[in-house]
Design a protein around this motif. Sequence first.
Motif, PDB file in Angstrom:
ATOM      1  N   VAL A 192      16.027 -14.734   2.962  1.00  0.00           N
ATOM      2  CA  VAL A 192      15.170 -13.557   3.118  1.00  0.00           C
ATOM      3  C   VAL A 192      13.749 -14.032   3.413  1.00  0.00           C
ATOM      4  O   VAL A 192      13.400 -15.184   3.137  1.00  0.00           O
ATOM      5  N   PRO A 193      12.887 -13.158   3.977  1.00  0.00           N
ATOM      6  CA  PRO A 193      11.500 -13.548   4.214  1.00  0.00           C
ATOM      7  C   PRO A 193      10.788 -13.918   2.919  1.00  0.00           C
ATOM      8  O   PRO A 193      11.037 -13.325   1.865  1.00  0.00           O
ATOM      9  N   VAL A 194       9.897 -14.895   3.005  1.00  0.00           N
ATOM     10  CA  VAL A 194       9.130 -15.351   1.847  1.00  0.00           C
ATOM     11  C   VAL A 194       7.660 -15.439   2.233  1.00  0.00           C
ATOM     12  O   VAL A 194       7.324 -15.892   3.329  1.00  0.00           O
ATOM     13  N   VAL A 195       6.790 -14.976   1.346  1.00  0.00           N
ATOM     14  CA  VAL A 195       5.337 -15.109   1.510  1.00  0.00           C
ATOM     15  C   VAL A 195       4.807 -15.850   0.297  1.00  0.00           C
ATOM     16  O   VAL A 195       5.212 -15.569  -0.839  1.00  0.00           O
ATOM     17  N   VAL A 196       3.894 -16.807   0.530  1.00  0.00           N
ATOM     18  CA  VAL A 196       3.345 -17.622  -0.555  1.00  0.00           C
ATOM     19  C   VAL A 196       1.833 -17.432  -0.635  1.00  0.00           C
ATOM     20  O   VAL A 196       1.148 -17.409   0.391  1.00  0.00           O
ATOM     21  N   ASP A 197       1.323 -17.291  -1.835  1.00  0.00           N
ATOM     22  CA  ASP A 197      -0.124 -17.197  -2.033  1.00  0.00           C
ATOM     23  C   ASP A 197      -0.482 -17.745  -3.407  1.00  0.00           C
ATOM     24  O   ASP A 197       0.399 -17.970  -4.248  1.00  0.00           O
ATOM     25  N   LYS A 198      -1.768 -17.938  -3.637  1.00  0.00           N
ATOM     26  CA  LYS A 198      -2.224 -18.393  -4.949  1.00  0.00           C
ATOM     27  C   LYS A 198      -2.017 -17.298  -5.987  1.00  0.00           C
ATOM     28  O   LYS A 198      -2.072 -16.106  -5.677  1.00  0.00           O
ATOM     29  N   ASP A 199      -1.783 -17.722  -7.222  1.00  0.00           N
ATOM     30  CA  ASP A 199      -1.558 -16.758  -8.295  1.00  0.00           C
ATOM     31  C   ASP A 199      -2.716 -15.778  -8.445  1.00  0.00           C
ATOM     32  O   ASP A 199      -2.505 -14.574  -8.644  1.00  0.00           O
ATOM     33  N   THR A 200      -3.932 -16.281  -8.323  1.00  0.00           N
ATOM     34  CA  THR A 200      -5.098 -15.411  -8.496  1.00  0.00           C
ATOM     35  C   THR A 200      -5.231 -14.403  -7.358  1.00  0.00           C
ATOM     36  O   THR A 200      -5.593 -13.248  -7.584  1.00  0.00           O
ATOM     37  N   ASN A 201      -4.932 -14.814  -6.132  1.00  0.00           N
ATOM     38  CA  ASN A 201      -4.982 -13.883  -5.001  1.00  0.00           C
ATOM     39  C   ASN A 201      -3.931 -12.798  -5.142  1.00  0.00           C
ATOM     40  O   ASN A 201      -4.175 -11.625  -4.849  1.00  0.00           O
ATOM     41  N   ALA A 202      -2.734 -13.192  -5.566  1.00  0.00           N
ATOM     42  CA  ALA A 202      -1.662 -12.214  -5.741  1.00  0.00           C
ATOM     43  C   ALA A 202      -2.043 -11.181  -6.797  1.00  0.00           C
ATOM     44  O   ALA A 202      -1.866  -9.968  -6.599  1.00  0.00           O
ATOM     45  N   ALA A 203      -2.552 -11.647  -7.928  1.00  0.00           N
ATOM     46  CA  ALA A 203      -2.944 -10.720  -8.991  1.00  0.00           C
ATOM     47  C   ALA A 203      -4.053  -9.786  -8.511  1.00  0.00           C
ATOM     48  O   ALA A 203      -4.017  -8.580  -8.784  1.00  0.00           O
ATOM     49  N   ALA A 204      -5.038 -10.325  -7.794  1.00  0.00           N
ATOM     50  CA  ALA A 204      -6.134  -9.502  -7.291  1.00  0.00           C
ATOM     51  C   ALA A 204      -5.621  -8.457  -6.305  1.00  0.00           C
ATOM     52  O   ALA A 204      -6.078  -7.310  -6.305  1.00  0.00           O
ATOM     53  N   LEU A 205      -4.667  -8.844  -5.460  1.00  0.00           N
ATOM     54  CA  LEU A 205      -4.082  -7.892  -4.519  1.00  0.00           C
ATOM     55  C   LEU A 205      -3.401  -6.760  -5.264  1.00  0.00           C
ATOM     56  O   LEU A 205      -3.571  -5.580  -4.932  1.00  0.00           O
ATOM     57  N   GLY A 206      -2.603  -7.097  -6.270  1.00  0.00           N
ATOM     58  CA  GLY A 206      -1.926  -6.070  -7.042  1.00  0.00           C
ATOM     59  C   GLY A 206      -2.887  -5.102  -7.688  1.00  0.00           C
ATOM     60  O   GLY A 206      -2.661  -3.886  -7.695  1.00  0.00           O
ATOM     61  N   ILE A 207      -3.983  -5.620  -8.217  1.00  0.00           N
ATOM     62  CA  ILE A 207      -4.989  -4.764  -8.847  1.00  0.00           C
ATOM     63  C   ILE A 207      -5.651  -3.865  -7.808  1.00  0.00           C
ATOM     64  O   ILE A 207      -5.867  -2.674  -8.042  1.00  0.00           O
ATOM     65  N   ALA A 208      -5.976  -4.421  -6.644  1.00  0.00           N
ATOM     66  CA  ALA A 208      -6.644  -3.643  -5.594  1.00  0.00           C
ATOM     67  C   ALA A 208      -5.758  -2.510  -5.089  1.00  0.00           C
ATOM     68  O   ALA A 208      -6.242  -1.410  -4.798  1.00  0.00           O
ATOM     69  N   VAL A 209      -4.450  -2.761  -4.997  1.00  0.00           N
ATOM     70  CA  VAL A 209      -3.533  -1.757  -4.458  1.00  0.00           C
ATOM     71  C   VAL A 209      -3.279  -0.632  -5.446  1.00  0.00           C
ATOM     72  O   VAL A 209      -3.256   0.545  -5.077  1.00  0.00           O
ATOM     73  N   VAL A 210      -3.070  -0.983  -6.713  1.00  0.00           N
ATOM     74  CA  VAL A 210      -2.685   0.044  -7.695  1.00  0.00           C
ATOM     75  C   VAL A 210      -3.759   0.273  -8.742  1.00  0.00           C
ATOM     76  O   VAL A 210      -3.494   0.838  -9.791  1.00  0.00           O
ATOM     77  N   GLY A 211      -4.986  -0.125  -8.469  1.00  0.00           N
ATOM     78  CA  GLY A 211      -6.061  -0.013  -9.442  1.00  0.00           C
ATOM     79  C   GLY A 211      -6.270   1.386  -9.965  1.00  0.00           C
ATOM     80  O   GLY A 211      -6.448   1.602 -11.158  1.00  0.00           O
TER      81      GLY A 211
END
Length: 382
Positions: A192-211
């Motif tokens: 399946v497709p995979v995307v990789v990012d730093k843990d801090t970037n991923a957490a920040a993205l999640g917060i920005a999307v569902v803040g």
Amino acid sequence: MAYVNRTNAESGANLLALRSHNAALVLDLLRTAGEGGISRLELAERTGLTPQAVSKITARLRADGLVAEAGRRASTGGKPRTVLRLVPEAGHAVGLHLDRDEVTVVLCDLTGAVVAEQRVPLDLGAGAEAVVESAAGEVEALLAGAGVSVLGVGVALPGPLDHVRGVLHRVTGFPEWDGFPLRDALAGRLGVPVVVDKDTNAAALGIAVVGRESGIGKAGDVFPSPLESFAYLHLGTGLGAGLVIGGGVHRGARTGAGEFGHQVIQLDGPPCGCGNRGCIEALCLAAVDRGAVGEAARVLGVGAANLVGLLDIDLVLLGGRTVAAHEEAFVRGVGAVLEERARLEGVDDGAIPVRVAPGGARGVAEGAAQLLLAPLFGRGED
């Protein structure tokens, strides 16, 4: 893969093809409308699209099983309007958080809601082959028998790394990972497709999307809504930062932004795993190890104050297992340093607020799932 039937696999493929700007606008409004739904006329008014364009987009979304009717709403004239809603279970994404000593896996629906999760020990230093096999096994175990359409797997782990190519660099404390193509290795193993990012970037993205949904920045709170400018500081087995500027995650040209833990603040300080001395990460973790949590919080506050001074951000959010174990102490300590800096600088509107980030222990894993989900809604892209 065995756990994705043909119909669901086709649905997932259709989702990945929905990358047009207009479809993303419509999908995002449907997502934020929730179970109550939204009418085609409202979609047209809020997107600026013509009613005909909205009708075509929503017809396609309904055909793909992503949108369903949510009833009818009274109109000011003429027949009642049909209300549409997003179908959360029409697609799913896996979020995989590879920490230095454990792996957390979550399965999220299209709204980002977690429908399954698990956490098990992991040794990031066991070697690439062993870690990939272990991580893939945990994903397969979580999905076994689920019968859901899987968009792919978002992977978050300590940096530095190349987000675009999914290749790791010299992960602090684990130099043997340098140059390893984690994205391609996991995609080949899982199919399946995979995307990789730093843990801090991923957490920040999640917060920005569902803040907004998580309670941050709502009316009556002391900081802005929506979340357009903030720093997420993650203190766990290491220390890093995720930066959101102008509403989007700031990764930098080489995904190097946010290496917050390795700013040197004491030239003759203790050695750090990165090779330098006196890094804020080394000082923070050393203070925590000897039980001096207040000192660790003040050190973290110095780094946070430097970041606020450089970027003029609106909010500092704290996360990670070390913060979770001493939330009040870290919020108080970091906040005190920022307040003192604001006083010395004569800032009229006071210090930048400091809060604990939402998401708790699985916040990074949820953010990792958003690496797949957010682009469908026109979010999280550079």
